[in-house]
Design a protein around this motif. Sequence first.
Motif, mmCIF file in Angstrom:
data_model
loop_
_atom_site.group_PDB
_atom_site.id
_atom_site.type_symbol
_atom_site.label_atom_id
_atom_site.label_comp_id
_atom_site.label_asym_id
_atom_site.label_seq_id
_atom_site.Cartn_x
_atom_site.Cartn_y
_atom_site.Cartn_z
ATOM 1 N N UNK A 11 0.802 -1.194 0.030
ATOM 2 C CA UNK A 11 0.160 0.292 -0.181
ATOM 3 C C UNK A 11 0.730 1.441 0.020
ATOM 4 N N UNK A 12 0.655 2.122 -0.710
ATOM 5 C CA UNK A 12 1.445 3.463 -0.938
ATOM 6 C C UNK A 12 0.658 4.532 -0.380
ATOM 7 N N UNK A 13 1.216 5.363 0.351
ATOM 8 C CA UNK A 13 0.599 6.483 0.841
ATOM 9 C C UNK A 13 0.322 7.645 -0.310
ATOM 10 N N UNK A 14 -0.849 7.833 -0.675
ATOM 11 C CA UNK A 14 -0.901 8.585 -1.972
ATOM 12 C C UNK A 14 -0.981 10.091 -1.440
ATOM 13 N N UNK A 15 -1.932 10.348 -0.454
ATOM 14 C CA UNK A 15 -1.877 11.919 0.191
ATOM 15 C C UNK A 15 -2.431 11.777 1.545
ATOM 16 N N UNK A 19 -4.372 5.622 1.493
ATOM 17 C CA UNK A 19 -3.526 4.398 1.046
ATOM 18 C C UNK A 19 -4.000 3.871 -0.240
ATOM 19 N N UNK A 20 -3.074 3.584 -1.107
ATOM 20 C CA UNK A 20 -3.596 2.931 -2.414
ATOM 21 C C UNK A 20 -2.794 1.846 -2.567
ATOM 22 N N UNK A 21 -3.240 0.632 -3.210
ATOM 23 C CA UNK A 21 -2.750 -0.457 -3.797
ATOM 24 C C UNK A 21 -3.375 -0.788 -5.062
ATOM 25 N N UNK A 22 -2.043 -0.675 -5.946
ATOM 26 C CA UNK A 22 -2.284 -0.932 -7.198
ATOM 27 C C UNK A 22 -2.530 -2.490 -7.622
ATOM 28 N N UNK A 23 -3.652 -2.712 -8.195
ATOM 29 C CA UNK A 23 -3.739 -4.318 -8.320
ATOM 30 C C UNK A 23 -3.260 -4.810 -9.751
ATOM 31 N N UNK A 24 -3.890 -4.077 -10.784
ATOM 32 C CA UNK A 24 -3.282 -4.574 -12.218
ATOM 33 C C UNK A 24 -3.065 -2.947 -12.870
ATOM 34 N N UNK A 25 -2.170 -2.830 -13.793
ATOM 35 C CA UNK A 25 -1.930 -1.528 -14.601
ATOM 36 C C UNK A 25 -0.828 -1.933 -15.595
ATOM 37 N N UNK A 26 -0.358 -1.039 -16.319
ATOM 38 C CA UNK A 26 0.903 -1.257 -17.098
ATOM 39 C C UNK A 26 1.827 -1.897 -16.495
ATOM 40 N N UNK A 27 2.270 -1.737 -15.266
ATOM 41 C CA UNK A 27 3.161 -2.233 -14.574
ATOM 42 C C UNK A 27 3.400 -3.893 -14.431
ATOM 43 N N UNK A 28 1.871 -3.999 -14.344
ATOM 44 C CA UNK A 28 1.920 -5.580 -14.108
ATOM 45 C C UNK A 28 1.505 -6.384 -15.721
ATOM 46 N N UNK A 29 1.356 -5.420 -16.826
ATOM 47 C CA UNK A 29 1.179 -6.105 -18.066
ATOM 48 C C UNK A 29 -0.068 -5.624 -18.685
ATOM 49 N N UNK A 33 -6.358 -1.359 -19.153
ATOM 50 C CA UNK A 33 -7.181 -1.482 -17.832
ATOM 51 C C UNK A 33 -6.175 -1.112 -16.624
ATOM 52 N N UNK A 34 -6.692 -0.313 -15.887
ATOM 53 C CA UNK A 34 -5.945 0.057 -14.364
ATOM 54 C C UNK A 34 -6.799 -0.246 -13.408
ATOM 55 N N UNK A 35 -6.616 -0.954 -12.312
ATOM 56 C CA UNK A 35 -7.664 -1.454 -11.244
ATOM 57 C C UNK A 35 -6.515 -1.301 -9.922
ATOM 58 N N UNK A 36 -7.264 -0.658 -8.888
ATOM 59 C CA UNK A 36 -6.438 -0.181 -7.898
ATOM 60 C C UNK A 36 -7.685 0.033 -6.637
ATOM 61 N N UNK A 37 -6.997 -0.271 -5.297
ATOM 62 C CA UNK A 37 -8.084 0.035 -4.301
ATOM 63 C C UNK A 37 -7.304 1.235 -3.431
ATOM 64 N N UNK A 38 -8.355 1.590 -2.717
ATOM 65 C CA UNK A 38 -8.009 2.710 -1.819
ATOM 66 C C UNK A 38 -8.688 2.589 -0.409
ATOM 67 N N UNK A 39 -7.903 3.033 0.515
ATOM 68 C CA UNK A 39 -8.285 2.976 1.871
ATOM 69 C C UNK A 39 -8.142 4.420 2.309
#
Length: 130
Positions: A11-15, A19-29, A33-39
């Motif tokens: 989880x990345x502190x976004x602001x 907190x954000x966790x990337x699930x899938x994006x260009x980084x994962x191939x 589509x870009x899919x992420x969660x935030x708390x």
Amino acid sequence: MQIVNHERQSREQWRAGVKTRMLVSAVTGTTQLCLFEQWCEPGSGAPTHLHAVEEVLTVLDGQAETWIDNERATLTSGQSLIVPAGHRHGFRNTGDTVLHVQAALAAPIFEASFDDRSEVSRRWLPEPPS
């Protein structure tokens, strides 16, 4: 076949309060589509911004005040908001507990134009080849 293990993703502190966790994006191939969660702590969320692509925001737990242009609505667990491409929108946690949301963008990276110029406009870009 490509499998992504989300438990290994941090989880990345976004602001502040988010907190954000990337699930899938260009980084994962992914290529479209870009899919992420935030708390989001109470009172925090995503400030007004827009994307060139469609987005779907789903509340997994908690309560969020959402807006698209001049319309406002409250979302609770199990509800999704469809945000058309090019429309200014945002959300904030209006509950007393942590808001857990999932967002899907019709693009392999997160790219946004924020009203607040201090916000990061691009995230989750693949590493350039060495």
